[in-house]
Every structure is written in structure tokens, then in C-alpha cells.
Design an enzyme around this catalytic site. Structure first.
Site, PDB file in Angstrom:
ATOM      1  N   TYR A  39      12.096   0.252  -8.677  1.00  0.00           N
ATOM      2  CA  TYR A  39      12.757   1.360  -9.366  1.00  0.00           C
ATOM      3  C   TYR A  39      14.077   0.934 -10.013  1.00  0.00           C
ATOM      4  O   TYR A  39      14.536   1.572 -10.948  1.00  0.00           O
ATOM      5  CB  TYR A  39      13.044   2.501  -8.378  1.00  0.00           C
ATOM      6  CG  TYR A  39      11.905   3.475  -8.236  1.00  0.00           C
ATOM      7  CD1 TYR A  39      10.695   3.082  -7.676  1.00  0.00           C
ATOM      8  CD2 TYR A  39      12.035   4.794  -8.658  1.00  0.00           C
ATOM      9  CE1 TYR A  39       9.649   3.977  -7.541  1.00  0.00           C
ATOM     10  CE2 TYR A  39      10.996   5.697  -8.525  1.00  0.00           C
ATOM     11  CZ  TYR A  39       9.807   5.285  -7.971  1.00  0.00           C
ATOM     12  OH  TYR A  39       8.784   6.180  -7.845  1.00  0.00           O
ATOM     13  N   LYS A  53       2.712  -5.312   0.826  1.00  0.00           N
ATOM     14  CA  LYS A  53       1.546  -6.124   0.463  1.00  0.00           C
ATOM     15  C   LYS A  53       1.965  -7.596   0.543  1.00  0.00           C
ATOM     16  O   LYS A  53       2.089  -8.297  -0.464  1.00  0.00           O
ATOM     17  CB  LYS A  53       0.989  -5.730  -0.913  1.00  0.00           C
ATOM     18  CG  LYS A  53      -0.059  -4.616  -0.775  1.00  0.00           C
ATOM     19  CD  LYS A  53      -0.777  -4.257  -2.031  1.00  0.00           C
ATOM     20  CE  LYS A  53      -1.770  -5.301  -2.473  1.00  0.00           C
ATOM     21  NZ  LYS A  53      -3.025  -5.321  -1.667  1.00  0.00           N
ATOM     22  N   ASP A  60      -2.480  -0.762   0.631  1.00  0.00           N
ATOM     23  CA  ASP A  60      -3.773  -0.176   0.221  1.00  0.00           C
ATOM     24  C   ASP A  60      -4.523   0.338   1.434  1.00  0.00           C
ATOM     25  O   ASP A  60      -5.073   1.448   1.427  1.00  0.00           O
ATOM     26  CB  ASP A  60      -4.608  -1.180  -0.604  1.00  0.00           C
ATOM     27  CG  ASP A  60      -4.697  -2.564   0.016  1.00  0.00           C
ATOM     28  OD1 ASP A  60      -4.007  -2.840   1.016  1.00  0.00           O
ATOM     29  OD2 ASP A  60      -5.474  -3.395  -0.513  1.00  0.00           O
ATOM     30  N   ASP A  94       6.693   6.378  -2.664  1.00  0.00           N
ATOM     31  CA  ASP A  94       6.432   7.443  -3.632  1.00  0.00           C
ATOM     32  C   ASP A  94       4.957   7.828  -3.579  1.00  0.00           C
ATOM     33  O   ASP A  94       4.603   9.010  -3.499  1.00  0.00           O
ATOM     34  CB  ASP A  94       6.812   6.949  -5.037  1.00  0.00           C
ATOM     35  CG  ASP A  94       6.634   8.023  -6.091  1.00  0.00           C
ATOM     36  OD1 ASP A  94       7.012   9.180  -5.821  1.00  0.00           O
ATOM     37  OD2 ASP A  94       6.102   7.709  -7.175  1.00  0.00           O
ATOM     38  N   ASP A 127       2.998  11.417  -1.683  1.00  0.00           N
ATOM     39  CA  ASP A 127       2.169  12.401  -2.386  1.00  0.00           C
ATOM     40  C   ASP A 127       0.801  12.494  -1.715  1.00  0.00           C
ATOM     41  O   ASP A 127       0.220  13.577  -1.588  1.00  0.00           O
ATOM     42  CB  ASP A 127       1.963  12.015  -3.862  1.00  0.00           C
ATOM     43  CG  ASP A 127       2.922  12.741  -4.809  1.00  0.00           C
ATOM     44  OD1 ASP A 127       4.094  12.936  -4.427  1.00  0.00           O
ATOM     45  OD2 ASP A 127       2.494  13.113  -5.921  1.00  0.00           O
TER      46      ASP A 127
END
Ligand code: NAD
Ligand code: IPM
Ligand code: MN
Length: 368
Positions: free
Chosen positions: A143, A194, A227, A251, A255
């Protein structure tokens, strides 16, 4: 009445002002029945600020925010601003606040209220009783890190790039918050990255592992690839207690977790800075959802993510735990009555934003 609690209110765009107006009814109630008062100032942010002042966050609004004990934030953004220069987009206002206030720890609790078990798209037994915390690093990573840009290459084509970068101190400070949270909850931290493909992920895992050796006593630590974590969140979310991850994964995973609770309109958050020498943190409280352009102006937005962000503020910034409990119980009772804004589906009573809040306040009146 004047108080020593300075609260900045930033409604923003789209449904932001709709859910904020309803939530601010709680301020009147607290003043009237609990003698709890806040000095409140309101400032523009996002598209509204751009329309009025030519920038998504004025310097004055930022310095006022830095002076306040807490910021209550609505939402920013909308299609009207799609073609603006990147630096003028509404979202930059929010990102600048997070960065300049150094709000590195974003707590996104996903809790399933019992009456909403049937509202989730997942099977009731998968989500019933769920109470997990996604801890998102909020001021670093892709970001904010440099270099980033869109450059023109010699052949005239372009390249767009961002950088995912974390330093040892940045990972340590969010890891420490994760361990502290877990010690007050169910003693388990899942650290998500990851490390199989990203070097920033390799460092993340290394630093969290080292910190765990020093400060992780009595808690369980597991590492998980992002993942897989997304998959596990919809397969068996109750395996988690605290999930700690970088800015971008946080983020997305939050959601995703929102739908476990029934709706994105249910997910609150607290964005916290480091405590100063007096133990006081800068803080902003913001629902996880955005400005929801598809339902703006219809009076049907779910106000509860904003309301629950307000109760997080009462707890984390002002230590009003009883009052936060009272409001959260009232939310639960309102939902138990069958009231549902359209995003929640089902229920026996379809309600508007205002009607949902009427029910919450009616319930609070029984316990004042
Ligand atoms: P969104 O969160 O605004 O909406 C996604 C979906 O969820 C929409 O169908 C919307 O109607 C629904 N929804 C969200 N909140 C709801 C609520 N309280 N009640 C009922 N339904 C709700 O995400 P988006 O559509 O991807 O983004 C729209 C704009 O909001 C974009 O400009 C985006 O950048 C911005 N955004 C801002 C924030 C923020 O200010 N914190 C967060 C996310 C997105
Ligand atoms: C969120 C939002 C923001 C983010 C946007 C609006 C900048 O999606 O708070 O989840 O990506 O952090
Ligand atoms: Mn988001």
C-alpha cells in the site's frame, strides 16, 4: 457540555453519512442517560473533501485528526471520482490518515451474532459461535512502499509496478500486537503470508518465529500461506483465533471473513497506533465496508458495522466497556427481533437504516 474527550467525525461519501448519522444518535443517548460527553468536530474527507476543497484530505483536517483522541470514520469513494488523478482519489484521504497517524494495527473482528447464523452464505454449523480477529498491518507493505509507478518503456508500452516491503521492526510490532491479543482471547495466532513465493513473506515468517521464541509463551503459533487461509476461512473458520497478516492480505481476508458474519455491513474495525509514554494510542474506527454506491441514497444501508466501530472506540479509546456491552447487546436484541436490512436477507422484518437504529435505541432504553 464540554468534556476532555475529543472525537473527530468524518462521514465521507456514499453510505458513509447515512450510517454515520444513525450512529451519532448514540452520542446523544450517552450524554442524556449516562452523562458521557464528547467534544465532537466534523471534517470532510474523500470525495466530499475533494468537491469542497480540491483535495481528499486538507492539511487542517489532518492536523485536527492528529489532535483528537479518536476519529470515527465512515467511508470514502465512488464512481464519480474514477477519473481523478491517483493522488486526488477519495481513497488517498483515508490512506493518508492511516499513514500520518501511524495506525499500524488494524483489528477486524469477525463475530457471528446468534440471530444471524442463517444470514451467512455458509452452513449454520460452520459459522455458529464464530469469534475470530483478523489483525491487518495497516501502514506498510504494497500500500505504501516505494518504488511504485507507471512508466513508459522504450517501445512505448507501459509498466505498472508496486513494491511489497516490510522491515523487521514493522513485522515485530504487529506480531507483538497479535500475541498480546491472543493472550486475552484463545491463545492462538495464525501468521499468514506467502513465504513460498515472496521474499517479504520469508522475512515475515522469520521475524514472527523469532518473536514467538521470545514473547510467545503460553500461546500457539502456526504459519499459513495466504491462499490456503482464504480457503480455510470458508471451510472451517472456527479453527482460527487471531490471524495476523500484511496490509494487502488483510484487506482481502477481512472482506472474505465478513461473509461469515452475514454481511460486509456487519464488520467493524479499529486502527490503532503505538501507545505513547502515557499509554495513549492514536486511533481511528472505521467499518470494513466502503461507500456502497449501488445502494447510496436508498436508506437501506446496514448501520451496524459503523455502530460496532463506535463500540470498539468506546472500549479501546475510552474504556467504556459497560456502555459498549450495552450497545452490542442492543444490536443483538434488534437482530433477534427479526429485523434485517436487505444485505442480511431473511428475517421476519425488512427494515431501513433508520428503523434498524430505532430498534437498537429502543432496546438500549430498556437497560439505561
Ligand atoms: P463496498 O464495500 O462499498 O461494497 C461492496 C458491496 O457490499 C456492495 O454491494 C454494497 O452495497 C455492499 N455493502 C457494503 N457496505 C454495506 C452496508 N453497510 N450495508 C449494506 N450493504 C453494504 O465496496 P466496493 O463496491 O468495492 O467499493 C465502493 C467504493 O468504496 C470504492 O470507491 C472503494 O474504493 C471504496 N471503499 C472504501 C472503503 C473505506 O472507506 N473504508 C472500504 C472499501 C471500499
Ligand atoms: C478497506 C478499504 C481500503 C483499503 C481502501 C478504500 C483504501 O478497502 O479499508 O478495507 O484497501 O485498505
Ligand atoms: Mn477493503
Amino acid at each position: 457540555m464540554s468534556s476532555n474527550r475529543k472525537l473527530m467525525v468524518m462521514p465521507g461519501d456514499g453510505i458513509g453519512p447515512e450510517v454515520m448519522n444513525e450512529t451519532l444518535r448514540l452520542l446523544d443517548w450517552l450524554a442524556k442517560y449516562k452523562n458521557i460527553n464528547f467534544d465532537t468536530i466534523e471534517r470532510d474527507v474523500g470525495g466530499k473533501s475533494y468537491d469542497l476543497h480540491g483535495t481528499p484530505l486538507t492539511d487542517e483536517a489532518l492536523s485536527d485528526a492528529l489532535e483528537c483522541d479518536a476519529v470515527l470514520f465512515g467511508a470514502v469513494g465512488g464512481p464519480k471520482y474514477d477519473d481523478l488523478d491517483f493522488e486526488l482519489k477519495p481513497e488517498r484521504g483515508l490512506l493518508t490518515l492511516r499513514k500520518e497517524m501511524d495506525l499500524f494495527a488494524n483489528l477486524r473482528p469477525a463475530i457471528v451474532f446468534p440471530p444471524l447464523v442463517e444470514s451467512s452464505t455458509l452452513k449454520p454449523e460452520v459459522v455458529e459461535g464464530l469469534d475470530i480477529m483478523i489483525l491487518r498491518e495497516l501502514t506498510g507493505g504494497v500500500y505504501f512502499a516505494e518504488p511504485r509507478g507507471i512508466d513508459i518503456m522504450p517501445d512505448g508500452s507501459k509498466k505498472g509496478y508496486d513494491t511489497n516491503l516490510y522491515t523487521t521492526p514493522e513485522i515485530e510490532r504487529i506480531g507483538r500486537v497479535a500475541f498480546d491479543l491472543a493472550k486475552k482471547r484463545n491463545n492462538k495466532v495464525t501468521s499468514v503470508e506467502k513465504a513460498n513465493v515472496m521474499l517479504s513473506g520469508v522475512l515475515w515468517r522469520e521475524v514472527i518465529t523469532e518473536l514467538y521464541k521470545k514473547e510467545g509463551n503460553k500461546i500457539e503459533l502456526e504459519h499459513m500461506f495466504a491462499d490456503n487461509c482464504a480457503m480455510q476461512l470458508v471451510r472451517a473458520p472456527k479453527q482460527f483465533d487471531v490471524i495476523v497478516c500484511d496490509n494487502l492480505f488483510g484487506d482481502m481476508l477481512s472482506d472474505c471473513a465478513a461473509m461469515l458474519t452475514g454481511s460486509l455491513g456487519m464488520l467493524p474495525s479499529a486502527s490503532l497506533g503505538a501507545p505513547n509514554k502515557d499509554g495513549i494510542r492514536k486511533a481511528m474506527y472505521e467499518p470494513v465496508h466502503g461507500s456502497a454506491p449501488d445502494i447510496t441514497g436508498k436508506g437501506v444501508a446496514n448501520p451496524l458495522a459503523q455502530v460496532l466501530s463506535f463500540t470498539m472506540m468506546l472500549r479501546y479509546s475510552f474504556d467504556y466497556n459497560q456502555e459498549a456491552d450495552l450497545i452490542e447487546n442492543a444490536v443483538s436484541e434488534a437482530l433477534s427481533s427479526g429485523a434485517r436490512t436487505p444485505d442480511l436477507g431473511g428475517g421476519s422484518k425488512n427494515v431501513s437504516t433508520t428503523e434498524m437504529m430505532d430498534l437498537v435505541i429502543n432496546s438500549m432504553n430498556n437497560y439505561r
